[in-house]
Design an enzyme around this catalytic site. Structure first.
Site, PDB file in Angstrom:
ATOM      1  N   ARG A  46       2.817  -3.263  13.435  1.00 45.58           N
ATOM      2  CA  ARG A  46       1.660  -2.365  13.273  1.00 45.58           C
ATOM      3  C   ARG A  46       1.929  -1.025  13.932  1.00 45.58           C
ATOM      4  NH1 ARG A  46      -2.707  -1.574  16.616  1.00 45.58           N
ATOM      5  NH2 ARG A  46      -2.393  -3.548  17.724  1.00 45.58           N
ATOM      6  N   TYR A  64     -11.940  12.239  -6.632  1.00 46.93           N
ATOM      7  CA  TYR A  64     -11.819  10.815  -6.927  1.00 46.93           C
ATOM      8  C   TYR A  64     -13.049  10.071  -6.424  1.00 46.93           C
ATOM      9  CZ  TYR A  64     -10.129   6.052  -5.968  1.00 46.93           C
ATOM     10  OH  TYR A  64      -9.995   4.697  -5.866  1.00 46.93           O
ATOM     11  N   ASP A 113      -5.453  16.161  -1.489  1.00 49.33           N
ATOM     12  CA  ASP A 113      -4.961  14.951  -2.141  1.00 49.33           C
ATOM     13  C   ASP A 113      -4.008  15.403  -3.249  1.00 49.33           C
ATOM     14  OD1 ASP A 113      -4.536  12.688  -3.718  1.00 49.33           O
ATOM     15  OD2 ASP A 113      -6.550  11.907  -3.390  1.00 49.33           O
ATOM     16  N   LYS A 126       0.598   5.295  -6.735  1.00 43.83           N
ATOM     17  CA  LYS A 126       0.687   5.965  -8.026  1.00 43.83           C
ATOM     18  C   LYS A 126       2.107   6.488  -8.270  1.00 43.83           C
ATOM     19  CE  LYS A 126      -3.798   5.216  -8.256  1.00 43.83           C
ATOM     20  NZ  LYS A 126      -4.227   4.925  -6.888  1.00 43.83           N
TER      21      LYS A 126
END
Length: 374
Positions: free
Chosen positions: A40, A93, A165, A190
């Site tokens: 992590r 979005y 973005d 994406k």
């Protein structure tokens, strides 16, 4: 043991790393980056991905996250705390809007949505507690293109940060930090990974201070990415330059084809000469315009359903940017969380169809669209 020098980084599929003694543990804390403790906090695979995205975007550092939504969350928390105010482009979005409306508002962070035509004159929207503007290089789903240099100048004039973005554009086409943005984020799911087999995100900072803050948020909130997903994303990025070129070439051909179809009422693609930001998109994208476009059919649900049922090369899949083409309905999927008023203002109705144009032979895509629209 022989000297092993793999060309490709192995997958470090481990949650924890071993130490020889107390001195070795102390070294970890005294010399950041000298070794690993817990995945992590850092892992060779997630670090490799973060470094790769930061290099592509020209940033000082990055964090790899478990999804694009986690990237948006990390980016906003870099600059915001309870009592702060955020400006967000109205063309955004739907997941970003849901995060702002449903969760960050609950944490005491307020949001105001700015119409596209007002992004370069924010005086009427800025409050004393405003910290940043969130926008997209190319908006989802109507492909409006933001003048990043003008937006950054306007933000900085008011003492705000610009968070961009860049998922639709990718750093192959546009690098927002070079235009003055402060943070740039991606849904790595994406185009960066590119094969519809990864869920991941990334945020890149322009300054070392913001990069350190991003890493802290990623670790403490547990937003960091797993080794396997990181490895797959890095592998996908090795072909990103070639894929984005192919996506762009195919999408331009599809957009031009759709403008000639009687059933199509409008086509939204920055590469079309009729697009309002065509020249800007060409300048910011180096003459390429990406693989995403939208088009408008009559607002007839049965007609839209028939198109989706007939198409073989554009299956209805509520994501985007894989090497295989797909279609989606913003009203029913990506922008479902927007209010009715927001959708009406943006023109997101049942007839709006979004295409993610893949890298298949373009003649096959055009033939499929012709028969689906027939």
């Amino acid at each position: 043991m022989p000297n092993i020098q793999p060309k490709i980084t192995p997958i470090y599929q481990t949650s924890v790393f071993k130490f020889e003694d107390l001195d070795a543990v102390q070294q970890y804390f005294d010399e950041p980056g000298s070794r690993y403790l817990y995945s992590r906090n850092g892992n060779p695979n997630s670090d490799e991905l973060a470094t790769a995205v930061a290099q592509w975007e020209g940033g000082a550092g990055a964090v790899a996250t478990g999804s694009g939504m986690a990237a948006i969350f990390a980016a906003l928390l870099t600059y915001c705390q309870a009592g702060d105010h955020v400006l967000c482009a109205a063309d955004i979005y739907g997941g970003s809007a849901a995060l702002l409306n449903l969760e960050l508002s609950r944490l005491g962070i307020a949001v105001t949505y700015v119409p596209f035509e007002s992004l370069y004159d924010l005086a009427a929207y800025v409050q004393p507690t405003t910290r940043l503007l969130l926008c997209e290089t190319m908006s989802n789903p109507l492909l409006r293109v933001v003048d990043l240099r003008a937006a950054a100048a306007e933000c900085h004039r008011h003492g705000l940060k610009l968070v961009v973005d860049n998922t639709f554009s990718t750093p192959v086409l546009t690098r927002p930090l070079g235009y003055g943005a402060d943070l740039v984020l991606h849904s790595v799911t994406k185009y960066l990974a590119g094969h519809s087999d990864v869920t991941a995100g990334a945020v890149v900072a322009r300054t070392p201070e913001d990069a350190a803050r991003l890493r802290q948020i990623g670790v403490i909130f547990g937003l960091t990415l797993s080794p396997m997903e990181s490895w797959l994303s890095v592998r996908g990025m090795k072909t990103m330059r070639l894929r984005v070129a192919a996506h762009s070439e195919n999408a331009l051909a599809v957009a031009e084809f759709l403008t000639r179809q009687p059933a199509v009422q409008a086509v939204y693609y920055p590469g079309l000469a009729a697009h309002p930001q065509n020249q800007l998109a060409s300048e910011q994208g180096g003459g390429r315009f990406g693989g995403m476009l939208s088009f408008r059919l009559p607002d007839d649900e049965q007609l839209v359903n028939r198109f989706m049922q007939r198409s073989q090369r554009f299956p209805f899949a509520p994501s985007l940017a894989g090497v295989d083409s797909s279609c989606s309905s913003p009203l029913y999927t990506s922008h479902r969380a927007l209010t009715d008023a927001q959708r009406a203002e943006l023109g997101i109705s049942v007839g709006l169809v979004r295409l993610s144009v893949g890298i298949e032979p373009v003649e096959e895509l055009l033939a499929d669209l012709a028969q689906a629209l027939g």
